[in-house]
Design a protein around this motif. Structure first.
Motif, PDB file in Angstrom:
ATOM      1  N   PHE A   1       0.847  -1.189   0.000  1.00 12.69           N
ATOM      2  CA  PHE A   1       0.000   0.000   0.000  1.00 12.69           C
ATOM      3  C   PHE A   1       0.886   1.243   0.000  1.00 12.69           C
ATOM      4  CE2 PHE A   1      -2.411  -3.407   1.809  1.00 12.69           C
ATOM      5  CZ  PHE A   1      -3.728  -3.200   1.412  1.00 12.69           C
ATOM      6  N   THR A   2       0.459   2.265  -0.716  1.00 11.22           N
ATOM      7  CA  THR A   2       1.206   3.514  -0.742  1.00 11.22           C
ATOM      8  C   THR A   2       0.316   4.673  -0.338  1.00 11.22           C
ATOM      9  OG1 THR A   2       2.773   4.815  -2.049  1.00 11.22           O
ATOM     10  CG2 THR A   2       0.748   4.133  -3.157  1.00 11.22           C
ATOM     11  N   VAL A   3       0.915   5.680   0.266  1.00 13.61           N
ATOM     12  CA  VAL A   3       0.172   6.845   0.741  1.00 13.61           C
ATOM     13  C   VAL A   3      -0.166   7.743  -0.448  1.00 13.61           C
ATOM     14  CG1 VAL A   3       0.285   8.908   2.187  1.00 13.61           C
ATOM     15  CG2 VAL A   3       1.284   6.740   2.997  1.00 13.61           C
ATOM     16  N   VAL A   4      -1.425   8.131  -0.550  1.00 15.58           N
ATOM     17  CA  VAL A   4      -1.870   9.031  -1.609  1.00 15.58           C
ATOM     18  C   VAL A   4      -1.376  10.446  -1.284  1.00 15.58           C
ATOM     19  CG1 VAL A   4      -3.903  10.042  -2.732  1.00 15.58           C
ATOM     20  CG2 VAL A   4      -3.887   7.602  -2.093  1.00 15.58           C
ATOM     21  N   PRO A   5      -0.805  11.163  -2.258  1.00 14.31           N
ATOM     22  CA  PRO A   5      -0.380  12.541  -1.993  1.00 14.31           C
ATOM     23  C   PRO A   5      -1.528  13.379  -1.453  1.00 14.31           C
ATOM     24  CG  PRO A   5       0.415  11.801  -4.127  1.00 14.31           C
ATOM     25  CD  PRO A   5      -0.516  10.743  -3.635  1.00 14.31           C
ATOM     26  N   GLN A   6      -1.208  14.286  -0.533  1.00 12.39           N
ATOM     27  CA  GLN A   6      -2.265  15.057   0.130  1.00 12.39           C
ATOM     28  C   GLN A   6      -3.125  15.828  -0.855  1.00 12.39           C
ATOM     29  OE1 GLN A   6      -0.720  17.489   3.285  1.00 12.39           O
ATOM     30  NE2 GLN A   6      -0.657  15.776   4.709  1.00 12.39           N
ATOM     31  N   ASP A   7      -2.525  16.321  -1.926  1.00 18.72           N
ATOM     32  CA  ASP A   7      -3.308  17.112  -2.867  1.00 18.72           C
ATOM     33  C   ASP A   7      -4.142  16.258  -3.819  1.00 18.72           C
ATOM     34  OD1 ASP A   7      -1.244  16.077  -4.347  1.00 18.72           O
ATOM     35  OD2 ASP A   7      -0.699  17.963  -5.322  1.00 18.72           O
ATOM     36  N   ARG A   8      -4.026  14.913  -3.668  1.00 18.95           N
ATOM     37  CA  ARG A   8      -4.815  14.030  -4.515  1.00 18.95           C
ATOM     38  C   ARG A   8      -5.831  13.216  -3.727  1.00 18.95           C
ATOM     39  NH1 ARG A   8      -2.794  13.338  -9.568  1.00 18.95           N
ATOM     40  NH2 ARG A   8      -4.913  12.583  -9.943  1.00 18.95           N
ATOM     41  N   VAL A   9      -5.876  13.411  -2.413  1.00 21.81           N
ATOM     42  CA  VAL A   9      -6.860  12.692  -1.595  1.00 21.81           C
ATOM     43  C   VAL A   9      -8.255  13.114  -2.026  1.00 21.81           C
ATOM     44  CG1 VAL A   9      -7.791  12.425   0.739  1.00 21.81           C
ATOM     45  CG2 VAL A   9      -5.322  12.405   0.375  1.00 21.81           C
ATOM     46  N   GLY A  10      -9.091  12.124  -2.222  1.00 25.04           N
ATOM     47  CA  GLY A  10     -10.450  12.400  -2.653  1.00 25.04           C
ATOM     48  C   GLY A  10     -10.622  12.389  -4.151  1.00 25.04           C
ATOM     49  N   ALA A  11      -9.516  12.231  -4.883  1.00 25.54           N
ATOM     50  CA  ALA A  11      -9.567  12.171  -6.341  1.00 25.54           C
ATOM     51  C   ALA A  11      -8.990  10.829  -6.795  1.00 25.54           C
ATOM     52  CB  ALA A  11      -8.779  13.323  -6.956  1.00 25.54           C
ATOM     53  N   GLU A  12      -9.266  10.476  -8.026  1.00 26.25           N
ATOM     54  CA  GLU A  12      -8.683   9.258  -8.581  1.00 26.25           C
ATOM     55  C   GLU A  12      -7.182   9.479  -8.772  1.00 26.25           C
ATOM     56  OE1 GLU A  12     -10.022   6.300  -9.244  1.00 26.25           O
ATOM     57  OE2 GLU A  12     -11.934   6.956  -8.367  1.00 26.25           O
ATOM     58  N   TRP A  13      -6.378   8.601  -8.193  1.00 20.66           N
ATOM     59  CA  TRP A  13      -4.927   8.741  -8.307  1.00 20.66           C
ATOM     60  C   TRP A  13      -4.292   7.372  -8.439  1.00 20.66           C
ATOM     61  CZ3 TRP A  13      -0.906   7.026  -5.032  1.00 20.66           C
ATOM     62  CH2 TRP A  13       0.373   7.506  -5.368  1.00 20.66           C
ATOM     63  N   MET A  14      -3.344   7.264  -9.350  1.00 18.51           N
ATOM     64  CA  MET A  14      -2.558   6.049  -9.505  1.00 18.51           C
ATOM     65  C   MET A  14      -1.174   6.459  -9.972  1.00 18.51           C
ATOM     66  SD  MET A  14      -3.435   2.523 -11.571  1.00 18.51           S
ATOM     67  CE  MET A  14      -3.350   3.234 -13.221  1.00 18.51           C
ATOM     68  N   PRO A  15      -0.136   6.048  -9.273  1.00 14.57           N
ATOM     69  CA  PRO A  15       1.221   6.438  -9.679  1.00 14.57           C
ATOM     70  C   PRO A  15       1.617   5.756 -10.977  1.00 14.57           C
ATOM     71  CG  PRO A  15       1.324   4.771  -7.967  1.00 14.57           C
ATOM     72  CD  PRO A  15      -0.126   5.143  -8.107  1.00 14.57           C
ATOM     73  N   THR A  16       2.642   6.284 -11.632  1.00 14.59           N
ATOM     74  CA  THR A  16       3.183   5.593 -12.797  1.00 14.59           C
ATOM     75  C   THR A  16       3.696   4.223 -12.363  1.00 14.59           C
ATOM     76  OG1 THR A  16       5.423   6.440 -12.473  1.00 14.59           O
ATOM     77  CG2 THR A  16       3.899   7.804 -13.798  1.00 14.59           C
ATOM     78  N   LEU A  17       3.810   3.327 -13.329  1.00 12.96           N
ATOM     79  CA  LEU A  17       4.317   1.995 -13.002  1.00 12.96           C
ATOM     80  C   LEU A  17       5.725   2.069 -12.436  1.00 12.96           C
ATOM     81  CD1 LEU A  17       4.154  -1.071 -12.977  1.00 12.96           C
ATOM     82  CD2 LEU A  17       4.839  -1.064 -15.386  1.00 12.96           C
ATOM     83  N   GLU A  18       6.540   2.959 -12.973  1.00 17.98           N
ATOM     84  CA  GLU A  18       7.922   3.070 -12.502  1.00 17.98           C
ATOM     85  C   GLU A  18       7.975   3.537 -11.050  1.00 17.98           C
ATOM     86  OE1 GLU A  18       7.443   2.623 -16.481  1.00 17.98           O
ATOM     87  OE2 GLU A  18       6.828   4.495 -15.505  1.00 17.98           O
ATOM     88  N   ALA A  19       7.150   4.521 -10.696  1.00 15.34           N
ATOM     89  CA  ALA A  19       7.089   4.989  -9.315  1.00 15.34           C
ATOM     90  C   ALA A  19       6.532   3.902  -8.409  1.00 15.34           C
ATOM     91  CB  ALA A  19       6.242   6.256  -9.221  1.00 15.34           C
ATOM     92  N   ALA A  20       5.512   3.199  -8.886  1.00 14.11           N
ATOM     93  CA  ALA A  20       4.929   2.116  -8.097  1.00 14.11           C
ATOM     94  C   ALA A  20       5.948   1.005  -7.863  1.00 14.11           C
ATOM     95  CB  ALA A  20       3.691   1.564  -8.805  1.00 14.11           C
ATOM     96  N   ALA A  21       6.712   0.663  -8.895  1.00 17.76           N
ATOM     97  CA  ALA A  21       7.753  -0.358  -8.747  1.00 17.76           C
ATOM     98  C   ALA A  21       8.795   0.075  -7.728  1.00 17.76           C
ATOM     99  CB  ALA A  21       8.410  -0.627 -10.100  1.00 17.76           C
ATOM    100  N   ALA A  22       9.145   1.363  -7.756  1.00 18.42           N
ATOM    101  CA  ALA A  22      10.097   1.877  -6.772  1.00 18.42           C
ATOM    102  C   ALA A  22       9.531   1.767  -5.365  1.00 18.42           C
ATOM    103  CB  ALA A  22      10.446   3.331  -7.090  1.00 18.42           C
ATOM    104  N   GLY A  23       8.244   2.043  -5.208  1.00 18.79           N
ATOM    105  CA  GLY A  23       7.628   1.916  -3.897  1.00 18.79           C
ATOM    106  C   GLY A  23       7.655   0.485  -3.389  1.00 18.79           C
ATOM    107  N   VAL A  24       7.294  -0.461  -4.246  1.00 16.07           N
ATOM    108  CA  VAL A  24       7.327  -1.881  -3.867  1.00 16.07           C
ATOM    109  C   VAL A  24       8.746  -2.290  -3.494  1.00 16.07           C
ATOM    110  CG1 VAL A  24       7.069  -4.234  -4.763  1.00 16.07           C
ATOM    111  CG2 VAL A  24       5.289  -2.532  -5.205  1.00 16.07           C
ATOM    112  N   ALA A  25       9.714  -1.893  -4.299  1.00 11.86           N
ATOM    113  CA  ALA A  25      11.106  -2.257  -4.019  1.00 11.86           C
ATOM    114  C   ALA A  25      11.602  -1.616  -2.730  1.00 11.86           C
ATOM    115  CB  ALA A  25      11.995  -1.843  -5.196  1.00 11.86           C
ATOM    116  N   ALA A  26      11.203  -0.370  -2.470  1.00 14.17           N
ATOM    117  CA  ALA A  26      11.615   0.299  -1.233  1.00 14.17           C
ATOM    118  C   ALA A  26      11.056  -0.417  -0.011  1.00 14.17           C
ATOM    119  CB  ALA A  26      11.171   1.759  -1.245  1.00 14.17           C
TER     120      ALA A  26
END
Length: 211
Positions: A51-76
């Motif tokens: 699970f990743t934290v949604v940026p504060q300015d995107r809470v309440g809106a549809e948000w999905m990180p790029t695959l590359e950013a998501a992969a970095a989050g999983v790896a981190a």
């Protein structure tokens, strides 16, 4: 708690703002609480148990990180914020050498790790065992936070080194051409010599991408 009501600091301060459910200690019953935060739009579920934290300015809106950013989050979440590097086609994407999104992300990791199939999109994160400290990498900002990615020269050689390329031949060729335009020929040769990537360098040269 953080300014995002109901979001514990343990989650907000995680490496690249991403956590594995099994690592969360702030709740007695973790999964129902993570599901609640996801339903509230404070968390985004990347894959089973991640699970990743949604940026504060995107809470309440549809948000999905790029695959590359998501992969970095999983790896981190698995290896720590500096324990991996985006490489290959993923590094090329971050370097803006390939405009089209692809369904595979590639991560250099310090130990064996099976692929992670994303649940928020039709995509997979694959891990290759690499000595990240021996690679040419740089710290780059993503929408999830800062992470290591391979430099243009390292990325070009890595792309040339993997003939299978996850069936992305056309994308890889386009990325290699774009990367070659910003690569230093002497540095390419130095990296190839240090990392035994001579054959990859030969492929790059035969393609007319370097001297």
């Amino acid at each position: 708690m953080t300014r995002q009501t109901g979001l514990p600091a343990e989650l907000a301060q995680a490496p690249l703002r991403t956590v594995r459910a099994r690592d969360v200690t702030v709740y007695k019953h973790v999964r129902p609480q993570l599901a609640r935060l996801t339903q509230a739009g404070l968390l985004h579920r990347l894959a089973n148990g991640y699970f990743t934290v949604v940026p504060q300015d995107r809470v309440g809106a549809e948000w999905m990180p790029t695959l590359e950013a998501a992969a970095a989050g999983v790896a981190a979440a698995d290896f720590g914020a500096r324990g991996f590097a985006l490489m290959g086609i993923s590094a090329a994407r971050v370097h803006h050498a390939l405009p089209r999104a692809v369904g595979v992300a590639l991560v250099a990791a310090p130990r064996r790790r099976g692929p992670v199939h994303m649940t928020d999109r039709n995509a997979v994160v694959r891990f290759l065992i690499r000595d990240v400290a021996a690679m040419e990498v740089e710290l780059t900002e993503t929408e999830m936070g800062r992470c290591l990615i391979t430099t243009p020269e390292q990325t070009l050689l890595d792309l040339a080194h993997r003939p299978d390329r996850d069936a992305l031949d056309e994308d890889v060729e386009a990325a290699m051409r774009a990367l070659a335009a910003r690569c230093d020929a002497a540095l390419l040769a130095e990296i190839a010599a240090n990392q035994r990537l001579g054959r990859a360098l030969d492929r790059v040269r035969r393609a007319g991408l370097a001297t």
